[in-house]
Motif scaffolding. Structure first.
Motif, mmCIF file in Angstrom:
data_model
loop_
_atom_site.group_PDB
_atom_site.id
_atom_site.type_symbol
_atom_site.label_atom_id
_atom_site.label_comp_id
_atom_site.label_asym_id
_atom_site.label_seq_id
_atom_site.Cartn_x
_atom_site.Cartn_y
_atom_site.Cartn_z
ATOM 1 N N GLY A 82 7.923 -2.651 -4.429
ATOM 2 C CA GLY A 82 7.297 -3.574 -5.358
ATOM 3 C C GLY A 82 6.041 -2.735 -5.965
ATOM 4 N N GLU A 83 5.382 -2.885 -6.928
ATOM 5 C CA GLU A 83 4.481 -2.036 -7.436
ATOM 6 C C GLU A 83 3.173 -2.232 -6.487
ATOM 7 O OE1 GLU A 83 3.091 -3.732 -11.162
ATOM 8 O OE2 GLU A 83 4.972 -2.647 -12.342
ATOM 9 N N PRO A 84 2.740 -0.925 -6.056
ATOM 10 C CA PRO A 84 1.488 -1.078 -5.086
ATOM 11 C C PRO A 84 0.327 -1.105 -5.823
ATOM 12 C CG PRO A 84 2.273 1.210 -5.734
ATOM 13 C CD PRO A 84 3.274 0.322 -6.442
ATOM 14 N N ASP A 85 -0.303 -2.371 -5.017
ATOM 15 C CA ASP A 85 -1.464 -2.822 -5.366
ATOM 16 C C ASP A 85 -2.805 -2.080 -4.604
ATOM 17 O OD1 ASP A 85 -1.046 -4.376 -3.050
ATOM 18 O OD2 ASP A 85 -1.097 -5.985 -4.235
ATOM 19 N N VAL A 86 -2.390 -1.324 -3.776
ATOM 20 C CA VAL A 86 -3.442 -0.332 -2.861
ATOM 21 C C VAL A 86 -2.702 0.893 -2.936
ATOM 22 C CG1 VAL A 86 -4.435 0.561 -0.806
ATOM 23 C CG2 VAL A 86 -4.122 -1.986 -1.435
ATOM 24 N N LEU A 87 -3.503 2.123 -3.379
ATOM 25 C CA LEU A 87 -3.125 3.604 -3.253
ATOM 26 C C LEU A 87 -4.009 4.370 -2.604
ATOM 27 C CD1 LEU A 87 -1.699 6.101 -4.462
ATOM 28 C CD2 LEU A 87 -3.158 6.131 -6.206
ATOM 29 N N VAL A 88 -3.659 4.884 -1.880
ATOM 30 C CA VAL A 88 -4.487 6.044 -1.014
ATOM 31 C C VAL A 88 -3.932 7.335 -1.305
ATOM 32 C CG1 VAL A 88 -5.335 6.696 1.431
ATOM 33 C CG2 VAL A 88 -4.786 4.249 0.903
ATOM 34 N N TYR A 89 -4.838 8.196 -1.704
ATOM 35 C CA TYR A 89 -4.358 9.755 -2.043
ATOM 36 C C TYR A 89 -5.345 10.461 -1.049
ATOM 37 C CZ TYR A 89 -3.063 13.880 -4.281
ATOM 38 O OH TYR A 89 -2.077 14.962 -4.501
ATOM 39 N N ASN A 90 -4.190 11.026 -0.048
ATOM 40 C CA ASN A 90 -5.038 11.822 1.020
ATOM 41 C C ASN A 90 -4.388 13.203 1.212
ATOM 42 O OD1 ASN A 90 -6.239 11.251 3.607
ATOM 43 N ND2 ASN A 90 -4.237 11.851 4.573
ATOM 44 N N ALA B 66 0.930 -1.215 -0.071
ATOM 45 C CA ALA B 66 0.127 0.131 0.024
ATOM 46 C C ALA B 66 0.787 1.247 -0.137
ATOM 47 C CB ALA B 66 -0.830 0.020 1.046
ATOM 48 N N LEU B 67 0.557 2.344 -0.945
ATOM 49 C CA LEU B 67 1.223 3.569 -0.887
ATOM 50 C C LEU B 67 0.089 4.647 -0.527
ATOM 51 C CD1 LEU B 67 3.753 5.076 -1.715
ATOM 52 C CD2 LEU B 67 2.723 5.174 -3.892
ATOM 53 N N ILE B 68 0.600 5.342 0.473
ATOM 54 C CA ILE B 68 -0.187 6.460 1.205
ATOM 55 C C ILE B 68 0.524 7.567 0.734
ATOM 56 C CG2 ILE B 68 -1.456 7.375 3.185
ATOM 57 C CD1 ILE B 68 -1.049 4.531 4.657
ATOM 58 N N ILE B 69 -0.323 8.562 -0.079
ATOM 59 C CA ILE B 69 0.443 9.883 -0.550
ATOM 60 C C ILE B 69 -0.533 10.990 0.396
ATOM 61 C CG2 ILE B 69 0.689 11.379 -2.288
ATOM 62 C CD1 ILE B 69 0.772 9.085 -4.327
ATOM 63 N N GLY B 70 0.417 11.763 0.944
ATOM 64 C CA GLY B 70 -0.129 12.928 2.054
ATOM 65 C C GLY B 70 -0.310 12.182 3.262
#
Length: 236
Positions: free
Chosen positions: A80-88, A12-16
């Protein structure tokens, strides 16, 4: 790891990222066994959260196409390639519509809305070939109603909601779950404590994170595309 905590995703990648919703999400994803990436302009503020969750920390300006492209390349290499993206990520520029500096409005929308597009685009490029993934976008009361002296924030959040609706219809058939969350109230924290005389008038960020996790568990034949989270005592 308890069976009820498992999720059908790995990274998972959490941006913000920072305090509040994003920190609660990082903890929830970590407990579920996901590798977590945290992204902020100032990565130093994420050191404690990264130490607590084992997350990797990245720095990027979410409003810049080249920076977001490089961010995802770096995440691919480290997690690894994120399979969950959270744009916060979001930015506010408050002021009278007749007097506010247009440059401030442009910059706020670049982070709140355009940055969301950039992140979704990079995530989609990676998720479409695998026909698997989830994209979660954090909205606000301003996603559905504009308030005085807050036109820039309302425009940004309305645009992010439009992005969510469009990409949900485009990417859903490709196996990618896109969901938008309207956080309709103040999030509990150091700036917004829950007043004794009005209990439950703020949203607990852990409860918000639980709603995100629950959406990630949904079977594909009954996906939610928008969730509205609102304190039961909310009056506006």
């Amino acid at each position: 790891m308890a069976a009820h905590d498992t999720l059908p995703y790995r990274t998972a990648l959490i941006i913000g990222a920072g305090v509040g919703i994003s920190a609660s999400l990082a903890r929830a994803f970590s407990r579920a066994g996901l590798k977590v990436g945290l992204v902020a302009r100032d990565p130093a503020k994420l050191e404690n959260l990264a130490g607590e969750t084992g997350a990797s920390v990245f720095s990027a300006d979410a409003s810049q196409p080249a920076a977001v492209a490089q961010l995802f390349t770096d995440v691919d290499a480290r997690l690894g390639e994120p399979d969950v993206l959270v744009y916060n990520a979001a930015a506010r520029a408050q002021g009278s519509v007749a007097e506010i500096d247009p440059a401030l409005v442009r910059d706020a929308m670049a982070i709140t809305a355009f940055g969301g597009f950039l992140a979704v685009q990079q995530a989609a490029k990676r998720m479409i070939p695998r026909e698997h993934g989830a994209i979660l976008l954090t909205g606000a009361s301003a996603s559905v109603k504009g308030f005085p002296r807050s036109s820039a924030f309302a425009m940004g959040k309305f645009a992010l909601r439009g992005l969510a609706q469009s990409t949900a219809r485009e990417l859903g058939p490709k196996g990618i779950h896109v969901a938008h969350f309207i956080i309709d109230g103040a999030v509990r924290g150091a700036r917004h404590t829950d007043p004794t005389e009005h209990p439950d008038s703020t949203l607990n960020p852990d409860s918000i994170a639980q709603a995100y996790v629950d959406v990630l568990r949904q079977p594909r034949d009954a996906w939610s595309f928008e969730e509205q989270l609102r304190p039961w005592v909310e009056t506006f």
